[in-house]
Design a protein around this motif. Structure first.
Motif, PDB file in Angstrom:
ATOM      1  N   LEU A  42      25.058  30.894  40.484  1.00 50.16           N
ATOM      2  CA  LEU A  42      26.067  31.484  40.895  1.00 50.16           C
ATOM      3  C   LEU A  42      26.280  31.708  42.198  1.00 50.16           C
ATOM      4  O   LEU A  42      25.306  31.569  42.906  1.00 50.16           O
ATOM      5  CB  LEU A  42      26.003  33.088  40.010  1.00 50.16           C
ATOM      6  CG  LEU A  42      25.980  32.931  38.429  1.00 50.16           C
ATOM      7  CD1 LEU A  42      25.496  34.477  38.117  1.00 50.16           C
ATOM      8  CD2 LEU A  42      27.179  32.457  38.049  1.00 50.16           C
ATOM      9  N   GLY A  43      27.283  31.970  42.500  1.00 53.97           N
ATOM     10  CA  GLY A  43      27.436  32.226  44.144  1.00 53.97           C
ATOM     11  C   GLY A  43      27.157  31.007  44.798  1.00 53.97           C
ATOM     12  O   GLY A  43      26.747  31.177  45.990  1.00 53.97           O
TER      13      GLY A  43
ATOM     14  N   ILE B 176      38.568  43.379  34.032  1.00 55.04           N
ATOM     15  CA  ILE B 176      38.284  42.451  35.166  1.00 55.04           C
ATOM     16  C   ILE B 176      39.204  42.690  36.435  1.00 55.04           C
ATOM     17  O   ILE B 176      38.598  43.016  37.474  1.00 55.04           O
ATOM     18  CB  ILE B 176      38.448  41.212  34.465  1.00 55.04           C
ATOM     19  CG1 ILE B 176      37.344  40.686  33.479  1.00 55.04           C
ATOM     20  CG2 ILE B 176      38.428  40.072  35.786  1.00 55.04           C
ATOM     21  CD1 ILE B 176      37.090  39.141  33.117  1.00 55.04           C
TER      22      ILE B 176
ATOM     23  N   ILE C 240      37.672  43.832  39.762  1.00 59.36           N
ATOM     24  CA  ILE C 240      38.020  43.048  41.090  1.00 59.36           C
ATOM     25  C   ILE C 240      38.392  44.027  42.242  1.00 59.36           C
ATOM     26  O   ILE C 240      38.124  43.830  43.487  1.00 59.36           O
ATOM     27  CB  ILE C 240      38.927  41.682  40.725  1.00 59.36           C
ATOM     28  CG1 ILE C 240      38.022  40.907  39.966  1.00 59.36           C
ATOM     29  CG2 ILE C 240      39.610  41.406  42.128  1.00 59.36           C
ATOM     30  CD1 ILE C 240      38.869  39.668  39.424  1.00 59.36           C
TER      31      ILE C 240
ATOM     32  N   VAL D 293      34.405  38.597  47.399  1.00 60.35           N
ATOM     33  CA  VAL D 293      35.062  39.092  46.115  1.00 60.35           C
ATOM     34  C   VAL D 293      35.209  38.471  45.066  1.00 60.35           C
ATOM     35  O   VAL D 293      34.747  38.830  43.793  1.00 60.35           O
ATOM     36  CB  VAL D 293      36.582  39.295  46.717  1.00 60.35           C
ATOM     37  CG1 VAL D 293      37.614  39.795  45.525  1.00 60.35           C
ATOM     38  CG2 VAL D 293      36.967  40.112  47.768  1.00 60.35           C
ATOM     39  N   VAL D 294      35.333  36.974  45.089  1.00 63.97           N
ATOM     40  CA  VAL D 294      35.275  36.445  44.062  1.00 63.97           C
ATOM     41  C   VAL D 294      33.891  35.653  43.698  1.00 63.97           C
ATOM     42  O   VAL D 294      33.739  34.637  43.045  1.00 63.97           O
ATOM     43  CB  VAL D 294      36.463  35.203  44.065  1.00 63.97           C
ATOM     44  CG1 VAL D 294      37.798  35.638  43.697  1.00 63.97           C
ATOM     45  CG2 VAL D 294      36.327  34.688  45.497  1.00 63.97           C
TER      46      VAL D 294
ATOM     47  N   CYS E  62      30.885  34.707  42.029  1.00 67.02           N
ATOM     48  CA  CYS E  62      30.577  34.963  40.601  1.00 67.02           C
ATOM     49  C   CYS E  62      29.310  35.926  40.366  1.00 67.02           C
ATOM     50  O   CYS E  62      29.325  36.606  39.460  1.00 67.02           O
ATOM     51  CB  CYS E  62      30.202  33.787  40.002  1.00 67.02           C
ATOM     52  SG  CYS E  62      30.899  32.309  40.495  1.00 67.02           S
TER      53      CYS E  62
ATOM     54  N   LEU F 281      30.939  39.606  40.289  1.00 65.38           N
ATOM     55  CA  LEU F 281      31.573  39.846  39.124  1.00 65.38           C
ATOM     56  C   LEU F 281      30.647  39.831  37.743  1.00 65.38           C
ATOM     57  O   LEU F 281      30.840  40.582  36.841  1.00 65.38           O
ATOM     58  CB  LEU F 281      32.823  39.054  38.969  1.00 65.38           C
ATOM     59  CG  LEU F 281      33.887  39.373  37.939  1.00 65.38           C
ATOM     60  CD1 LEU F 281      34.513  40.559  38.588  1.00 65.38           C
ATOM     61  CD2 LEU F 281      34.578  38.136  37.364  1.00 65.38           C
TER      62      LEU F 281
END
Lengths: 272, 438, 190, 326, 205
Positions: free
Chosen positions: E27-28, E73, E77, E110-111, E113, E116
């Protein structure tokens, strides 16, 4: 930053937020697909090995089948009884306790016992050898020894002995039946764990031929049948078979009487 | 004469000179024979003799048990010793009738019984063929009477006699065409008549000019039979390739020759049909090429069915060394035999003994994607891809890539510079795909 | 010509995945097989083009006049999230196989950096409306190109004898590295 | 596993093996060593033009390739197969497409990268997606861009002109619009990579390879053909701006690439149609990069880009099975 | 009580290695690859992530019961975006060079992974203290990975670590290591090494 920009910010975000959330909530109503929340719960309880022993494509598929009533929790041979009863609870079913099954290798034809027939030079898997020439060992019914069962086992519960015969770890075995499928000679079978007496041979050749290929082949002499008075062993088609229905709990075991030592006690009485 | 052929394929060294000039010799009657009840595709025959019973050569000892099945006959005069499981050349042991020879000589049904076949009806001929236990002698052993009764919705317009014998080493069909020319031609006529077709072709590879010449001469007065010369190329003798070469028709994938209106039979089968119909002699012996550098005296032999390989090899002077590979059939598609105790069966076209068994264990390299296999595959498959998929157990994908269309001719493995046992991998794949389909 | 250059730049020369590292989660996650990779690529292209359109409008018609540029992250992400969720619901309703194939990655399109990245880059590069849309479309095409090539390679690698520790993500990264090396050949094309 | 025991049933141990039982006699080492031999003319000409240092670069590269391959196989507990010649080819090919003045450490880094990452990370011989030599070169190009584009004149040129560095014919044309005579291009008396300058030597080796069928003739034909045709079209449009097709063919590494790199069996499609697509694609990319890109040369990139889509090409050019309906 | 402590310790340490967001869960990856061309950048990005993840986990864990499922979601966010904006502005105000080097990748947190993903998988289901511990563990694991990756790439690509020259003067820098291909290759190598260590330790992926 002055007050008005904060004001604008709040208004803008508010309007944007309102527009989109309204759109979404309408859409979620219009486009909603009903999904049973039980499915995810059941997936969590299933072992997640995706071994396919239940007959479905994997644990997720099994969960769907369970919810739709096409399958029963007991169809999963791998999950422990605690989880099975939890699944049954979710589904609102009564779960019946079933006895654990383990795989048994019905052959003793390792390299000491089984004669060598020829040099085999092809692909080193049982299936390939079985389809071409039958592999290096002489018995056409017995273990080929290239370990297809071992590679098939998802639980690392089956190992090759020094002399090239697979040995099942009865504790680790979950009875998923992958090895049974993998064995081209069908010498691996699933049996309830309480069974301990086995004829470890599948050779249905005539006694002379059988004896000529393997020291521990069943030569259908019938001693076992006579020793138990027909209640326990029967010789059918050149091969002694255990009649587990008639087999009493405390049998007179003819293990020592079998001339080729192919009747054997597997596992420890009392194990679960 | 125009030389016809198909696309792709290979041309391995032939080695036919070992036996192609040796006329067919008759093997002396063996002391014992082991006649398996399963020598054909389909359900095994059922034994109809008892242990201890006296039998005569040509007597039915196994009865057909279904639509696709065949009769089995005793091949020598003698006594049934046992009916029990015994080794079979194809692997698993099967029910086998063990006959020991009696003292008296073995007079077979003789030519004196010869009768004219023209008067027989179609049904009679098919019935005789069925009762005589005739199966495809090229190696596939499909019951011939079934082939001659095609379903009504598949009209047959052409018959092809397969005289290619494209496998290296083998010369049995070649010798049959030379030594029994007229009988083979008569056999073809019986088949064309039975099928009711107007045209029959005899396809012969042009490495057998003597056979082409002799067969052409023998058929010159028969307008419906035409001898065609085919390019010497392997697998020219595979049904689909032969049909493509002779008629330029393509058998649909997964289909049979009858889907394009063709029946193909082997030279040996035609001979057997002639002998059964005219000479009243069921299929109890067959011509086998015993050859290879592993045998002392290569020969073309007429061998009673059920004779142990050991007896045959002894007659040919024995093996020449220790590390021998014994192959039943030709070198491209034949199977290795792990024991010389196994009997000769109806599908045995050759016994090939190759020296220096140890050298057969070639180093296998990873596939380098040279594409040789793709270039030679007569079925237009991607052999290396199929083999890899099969190796990794990806059966579904293998099925999608058409693994079942493989005819196992072995061209791919022949050319593979990495020496990958492609055919074996594909055989495993086909087996598993068929299993999963069930 | 200018639009063509923007398209080529976004699609190959400055490929989103291989030079900006955007959209890596789906790039790694959905590139095991060709079919899903293609659908993922197309879905992303679709969302990207839409995003470019909508965010351009919001930025230039709402945020700039109100001098609220600092709200760009929040408002963009809000727009994208809603948009993706709409698409998700739509796909789920219309095509179950497609939904199953994309699996959990559909919600993750929301968090697909490529999409927010696209919006931010678009603002940064000060494209006009049409250019913005072309830029979004080109970026999506580049993403699709990369993910489909990757899927082809990975399908082939499934049959390969990759060393155990490198199986899966490791070899995917290394393959991506090699691809990035190859794409350097396009340098200077614009 | 099976102990050697005399079997009472059988006096003789027979051999079981899958069909077919006769083989063509082709083998991987034979193919690989043949490729090495066919590269010899180009190698010899390279050493002739660039002197003993070129030979050292070649030897260092081959040695690194062999040692790297052997140690990786040792580490992975696999059979050591360096004698099959594939590592030698990688080493040799990589050296042939390096500038003669390249530092030895760069040679080692590049070869190591090519073999370790380009080949063995993917599973070794037969499994690599990209041509290891070209991936090694691409790595060097990205790591040491200056050293990789510094060219020394040939020994012959040095006799006439007193210069330490020169430029390749492609570079000369791209940046200075100077053309090089065809004789020099054919003969190889120009600046460039060790093995790429002498077109005659490369073609001689390449033809042998094609005749022996160790390389698919479709790939060089379609690759060179596409370059010639596309190059020709642009040349007709503007002869001032764009070089003529013959120059395209002879200058730079195109010949070496077309005959020895693009035809690498492992990384090129295995279907005939695929080979055509591969060649045409590589040719098109080459022209795009040479004419519109920032680099004067694009052979390496065009081939590795096509390598990357080879799995896709293979997938979509599966030949129709005999009798298959579509 | 002890089991409570061990479980907290577990929540913390799992992020460092066993469930390391980059090496194990992949992730990320975008910031991991994009900003690790030097150790400083990697570390700064890591710190920004620590701040954002911890704050947003706390907040989301607090409000987890009042957010309707359909809009969870977007809500997550927006919460995340708010904190990211704070981090972004702070960096820009106090460390303009770093902010410039990290470019748009800070807003792109922000996005990320990881963030979130943690909200979806953990913070929205767990009480505050566990959510914080989990967030800290995860983000520190992330930071460590990024820093190490940055050090490795900087060493080969620029001959220095944290801008301190390490390699001798004669060292010819491997330019590719600070270019995009180098990022992929270095990460692939690192993932391979991590898997290899794990297989030695007997941890299954």
């Amino acid at each position: 930053m002055d007050i008005s920009s904060i004001f604008y910010a709040i208004i803008t975000m508010g309007v944007l937020g309102f527009v989109f959330s309204a759109g979404l909530s309408i859409a979620s109503k219009k486009l909603s697909v009903k999904e049973d929340p039980r499915i995810t719960k059941i997936i969590d309880l299933l072992p997640g090995a995706n071994c396919g022993a239940c007959g479905y494509a994997g644990c997720a598929a099994m969960a769907e089948a369970l919810v739709s009533g096409k399958a029963e929790p007991a169809n999963c041979p791998v999950a422990n009884s605690e989880n099975l009863s939890k699944i049954a609870e979710i589904l609102g079913l009564e779960v019946t306790e079933k006895e654990r099954k383990v795989a048994v290798v019905l052959c003793q034809g390792d390299t000491n016992n089984q004669k060598k027939k020829a040099e085999y030079l092809g692909v080193q898997t049982c299936l390939a050898a079985h389809l071409v020439g039958g592999g290096p060992r002489a018995c056409n019914w017995g273990c080929i020894g290239y370990g297809d069962c071992i590679r098939a086992c998802p639980f690392d519960a089956i190992h090759m002995s020094e002399n090239g015969l697979p040995v099942v770890d009865r504790e680790k075995c979950t009875g998923c039946g992958k090895c049974v499928e993998a064995c081209p000679r069908n010498i691996i079978e699933l049996h309830p764990i309480s069974r301990h007496v086995f004829v470890l041979c599948k050779n249905r050749d005539n006694p002379k031929l059988a004896r000529s290929v393997c020291k521990t082949a069943c030569i259908s002499c019938g001693i076992c049948e006579r020793a138990t008075g027909g209640k326990g062993f029967k010789v059918i088609n050149n091969l002694a078979e255990v009649d587990y229905d008639l087999y009493t709990k405390e049998p007179v075991l003819p293990t020592d009487k079998c001339p080729t030592k192919c009747i054997v006690i597997v596992g420890n009485p009392g194990e679960t | 004469m125009k030389v016809l052929t198909f696309r792709k394929g290979i041309h391995p060294k032939e080695f036919k000179e070992l036996t192609e000039h040796k006329p067919i010799e008759k093997l002396p009657t063996p002391k014992e024979v082991f006649i398996p009840l399963q020598q054909h595709i389909g359900s095994p025959a059922k034994a109809v003799v008892q242990k201890g019973e006296e039998v005569k050569a040509g007597q039915i000892i196994g009865e057909s048990t279904g639509f696709i099945s065949s009769y089995i006959h005793a091949s020598i005069n003698g006594k049934v010793k046992t009916i029990d499981t015994f080794l079979h050349p194809l692997g698993l042991s099967t029910q086998t009738v063990h006959i020991t020879s009696s003292e008296e000589a073995n007079p077979l049904v003789t030519d004196s019984d010869t009768k004219s076949w023209e008067s027989l009806s179609k049904e009679d001929i098919i019935s005789i063929i069925e009762k005589s236990g005739i199966v495809g002698l090229g190696g596939a052993t499909f019951p011939t009477h079934v082939k001659l009764k095609p379903p009504k919705d598949k009209p047959i317009d052409t018959f092809i006699l397969n005289g290619c014998e494209c496998e290296p080493y083998l010369t049995a069909d070649h010798r049959m065409m030379l030594d029994f020319t007229d009988k083979v031609v008569q056999g073809v006529l019986i088949i064309t008549r039975t099928l009711g077709v107007k045209k029959a072709y005899i396809g012969i590879e042009n490495n057998k000019p003597d056979a082409i010449e002799k067969m052409s001469k023998a058929t010159s007065k028969i307008p419906e039979i035409e001898v065609v010369a085919l390019k010497t190329k392997y697998p020219q003798g595979a049904e689909k390739m032969l049909i493509k070469a002779v008629l330029d028709r393509t058998v649909p994938a997964g289909g049979l020759p009858m889907d394009v209106g063709v029946v193909v039979n082997n030279v040996g089968t035609a001979l057997a049909i002639y002998e059964a119909v005219v000479e009243n002699k069921p299929l109890i012996e067959r011509v086998v090429t015993v050859t290879g550098n592993g045998i002392k005296e290569p020969k073309n032999l007429l061998i009673p069915i059920g004779t142990k390989l050991k007896d045959v090899i002894d007659y040919c002077g024995g093996l020449t060394g220790d590390n021998i590979k014994v192959i039943m059939g030709g070198p491209m598609m034949g199977i290795t035999i792990g024991s010389l105790e196994v009997p000769v069966i109806k599908g045995t076209s050759g016994i090939l003994c190759l020296k220096d068994g140890k050298n057969f264990a070639e180093t296998v390299y990873p596939c380098i994607g040279c594409g040789s296999c793709t270039r030679v595959c007569p079925m237009n498959l991607l052999p290396t891809k199929l083999a890899r998929l099969s190796e990794k157990g990806m059966w579904e994908m293998a099925n999608k890539m058409g693994i079942l269309n493989c005819i196992e001719c072995g061209s791919c493995a022949y050319v593979c510079p990495s020496h990958i046992p492609l055919v074996q991998h594909i055989k495993v794949g086909k087996f598993m795909v068929n299993q999963l389909k069930k | 010509m200018n639009l063509l250059l923007i398209f080529i730049s976004a699609a190959v020369v400055n490929n989103y995945v291989l030079t900006y590292f955007l959209g890596l989660c789906p790039f790694v996650g959905v590139s095991k097989k060709i079919g899903p990779a293609v659908s993922m690529g197309l879905a992303t292209t679709f969302v990207m083009t839409m995003t470019a359109t909508v965010t351009w409008l919001i930025y230039h018609l709402i945020l700039v006049p109100l001098k609220l540029e600092f709200l760009q992250i929040v408002s963009f992400i809000l727009v994208i999230a809603s948009l993706v969720q709409l698409v998700e619901m739509f796909v789920r309703k219309v095509s179950k196989p497609l939904y199953d194939a994309l699996g959990i990655y559909l919600p993750l399109i929301t968090t697909n950096c490529a999409i927010l990245g696209l919006a931010l880059f678009m603002v940064m590069k000060q494209y006009d409306f049409i250019e913005g849309i072309i830029f979004g479309f080109g970026a999506g095409a580049g993403f699709t190109l990369a993910i489909v090539i990757m899927a082809g390679i990975r399908t082939q690698l499934e049959l390969a004898d990759v060393p155990e520790p490198f199986k899966g993500a490791g070899i995917t990264m290394i393959t991506a590295g090699c691809l990035a090396l190859a794409f350097m050949g396009f340098a200077g094309l614009i | 596993m099976e102990g050697k025991k005399t079997n009472k049933l059988e006096e003789k141990i027979l051999y079981l093996s899958p069909s077919p039982h006769v083989k063509s006699g082709e083998s991987v080492p034979r193919i690989m060593w043949t490729v090495v031999i066919t590269l010899m003319p180009a190698t010899i000409m390279g050493v002739y033009f660039f002197g003993i240092r070129a030979l050292w670069v070649i030897l260092v590269s081959i040695a690194t390739a062999v040692i790297t391959e052997a140690s990786i196989q040792l580490m992975r507990r696999k059979k050591i197969t360096v004698y099959n010649g594939s590592a030698v080819i990688t080493g040799l090919l990589l050296a042939l497409c390096l500038p003669p003045s390249i530092p030895y450490y760069a040679v080692i880094i590049g070869t190591f990268f090519g073999i370790a990452v380009g080949k063995h990370a993917f599973g070794g011989l037969g499994y690599n997606i990209f041509n290891p030599a070209l991936i090694g070169r691409a790595f060097l190009q990205a790591s040491f861009p200056v050293k990789m584009t510094t060219w020394t004149p040939t020994l012959l040129q040095q006799k006439c002109v007193d210069a330490v560095t020169t430029a390749t014919p492609l570079g000369l044309f791209k940046f200075e619009k100077v053309t090089t005579p065809y004789v020099d291009l054919l003969w190889g008396n120009v600046g460039g990579c060790i093995g790429e300058t002498c077109a005659i030597a490369i073609i001689a080796g390449g033809i042998i390879l094609l005749v022996l069928r160790y390389a698919d003739w479709r790939i060089p034909l379609s690759y060179l053909g596409t370059v010639a045709i596309l190059g020709g079209i642009f040349w007709l449009i503007n002869p001032e701006q764009y070089p003529d097709p013959l120059f395209h063919l002879l200058a730079g590494g195109l010949m070496l690439g077309a005959f020895f790199m693009a035809t690498d069996m492992v990384t090129s499609p295995s279907t005939p149609l695929g080979s055509w697509i591969f060649g045409i694609g590589a040719g098109t990319l080459l022209i795009i990069i040479r004419l519109f890109g920032g680099l004067p040369e694009g052979v390496m990139y065009s081939i590795i880009l096509m390598n990357s889509v080879t799995p896709l090409i293979n997938m979509f050019t599966r030949p129709k099975i005999l009798g298959e309906k579509k | 009580m002890s089991s409570f402590k061990t479980s907290l310790a577990h929540e913390f340490t799992k992020g460092l290695w066993k469930e390391n967001p980059v090496l194990r869960m992949l992730l990320g990856l975008c910031p991991t690859l994009a900003v690790t061309n030097s150790a400083v950048n990697g570390l700064s990005m890591g710190l920004a992530v620590i701040f954002t993840l911890t704050c947003s986990s706390t907040l989301i864990s607090l409000i987890r019961n009042i957010v309707p499922k359909q809009v969870r979601i977007p809500t997550f966010i927006i919460v995340i975006a708010t904190f990211v904006t704070v981090a972004d502005r702070t960096l820009a105000a106090f460390f303009p060079t770093i902010s410039k080097a990290l470019g748009p990748y800070v807003p792109l947190i922000v996005v990320n992974c990881i963030i979130l993903g943690r909200q979806e998988a953990f913070a929205s289901k767990n009480p505050v203290h566990r959510a914080i511990i989990d967030a800290l563990g995860m983000s520190i694991g992330f930071t460590l990975t990024l820093t190490i990756l940055g050090m490795f790439r900087e060493l080969l690509g620029a001959g220095s670590i944290f801008n301190l020259p390490i390699m001798p003067e004669s060292f010819d820098t491997w330019l590719v290591m600070i270019l995009p291909p180098g990022a992929f290759l270095a990460l692939g190598l690192m993932i391979g090494i991590a898997n290899w260590i794990n297989s030695k330790l007997g941890i299954k992926s």
